[in-house]
Design an enzyme around this catalytic site. Sequence first.
Site, PDB file in Angstrom:
ATOM      1  N   GLN B  12       0.906  -1.133  -0.042  1.00  0.00           N
ATOM      2  CA  GLN B  12      -0.166   0.134   0.018  1.00  0.00           C
ATOM      3  C   GLN B  12       0.685   1.353  -0.041  1.00  0.00           C
ATOM      4  O   GLN B  12       2.081   1.133   0.375  1.00  0.00           O
ATOM      5  CB  GLN B  12      -0.916   0.018   1.188  1.00  0.00           C
ATOM      6  N   CYS B  13       0.344   2.209  -0.289  1.00  0.00           N
ATOM      7  CA  CYS B  13       0.942   3.512  -0.262  1.00  0.00           C
ATOM      8  C   CYS B  13       1.639   3.691   1.013  1.00  0.00           C
ATOM      9  O   CYS B  13       0.759   3.637   2.040  1.00  0.00           O
ATOM     10  CB  CYS B  13      -0.187   4.771  -0.571  1.00  0.00           C
ATOM     11  N   PRO B  14       2.753   4.423   1.312  1.00  0.00           N
ATOM     12  CA  PRO B  14       3.580   4.691  -0.012  1.00  0.00           C
ATOM     13  C   PRO B  14       4.896   3.730  -0.217  1.00  0.00           C
ATOM     14  O   PRO B  14       5.825   3.914  -0.842  1.00  0.00           O
ATOM     15  CB  PRO B  14       4.472   5.985   0.927  1.00  0.00           C
ATOM     16  N   GLY B  15       4.557   2.376  -0.005  1.00  0.00           N
ATOM     17  CA  GLY B  15       5.334   1.278  -0.179  1.00  0.00           C
ATOM     18  C   GLY B  15       5.850   1.284  -1.511  1.00  0.00           C
ATOM     19  O   GLY B  15       7.108   1.268  -1.696  1.00  0.00           O
TER      20      GLY B  15
END
Lengths: 161, 74
Positions: B12-15
């Site tokens: 998921q963001c910011p991954g």
Amino acid sequence: MSEAQDKKTIIVFSGDLDKAIAAFTIATGAAAMGSQVTMFFTFWGLNILRRPEKVSTKKGLIEKMFEIMMPRGPEKLGLSKMNFLGLGPRLMKLVMKKKNVQSLSQLIEMARDLGVKMIACTMSMDVMGITKEELIPGLEFAGVATYLAEASEAGVNLFIG
Amino acid sequence: MAEVKVNARSLQCPGPIVKLFKACQGCAAGDVIVVEATDPGFKKDVEAWCKRTGNELLALEERDGVFIARVKKT
């Protein structure tokens, strides 16, 4: 990176889990965009940086009360909305895990790894009776002038309150 | 010119952009990084990331809910 590194500063005033997640998501995202990021933790925001374990300290009565009543670290923070006496954060963490969203502890780790600078406000530490020993390692300790000096060089400045 | 594969699926963001950034740090100019991500925000994010960091987005496609971006380090 073609452009010169730009700066971003974030003031973390809130010690709510949801707001801390937002702050660290922005911080790690900005660092991944090649920015130099400084987070300045003040008042309740300092609780995000507390060590989870008990640290023995010598303090006055009021400071001791603060120490006991305030959450120790990312796992103990409450939500700004729908906290339901601590049930809210547990549900939130469950959902986040299920959806593979990084936990606050993981985000903090990622921020360190990306070189995000974290500054603890010494005045707030004094007011709330928080000592350096109670906070996680790798922090800088400074006051408003340091923050302002960083902020005036930054293209983005956020207040998470 | 090397090609580096980055698997950012299910992150998921910011991954995904953090993974892309880290991969990019380890690359030389001219190398191509191929990122696969499932985060629906990645489509816009990878464009913004490239624009901001000055790297070149060679291609961006979607295949069965997976976004595949080819980014050239400049």
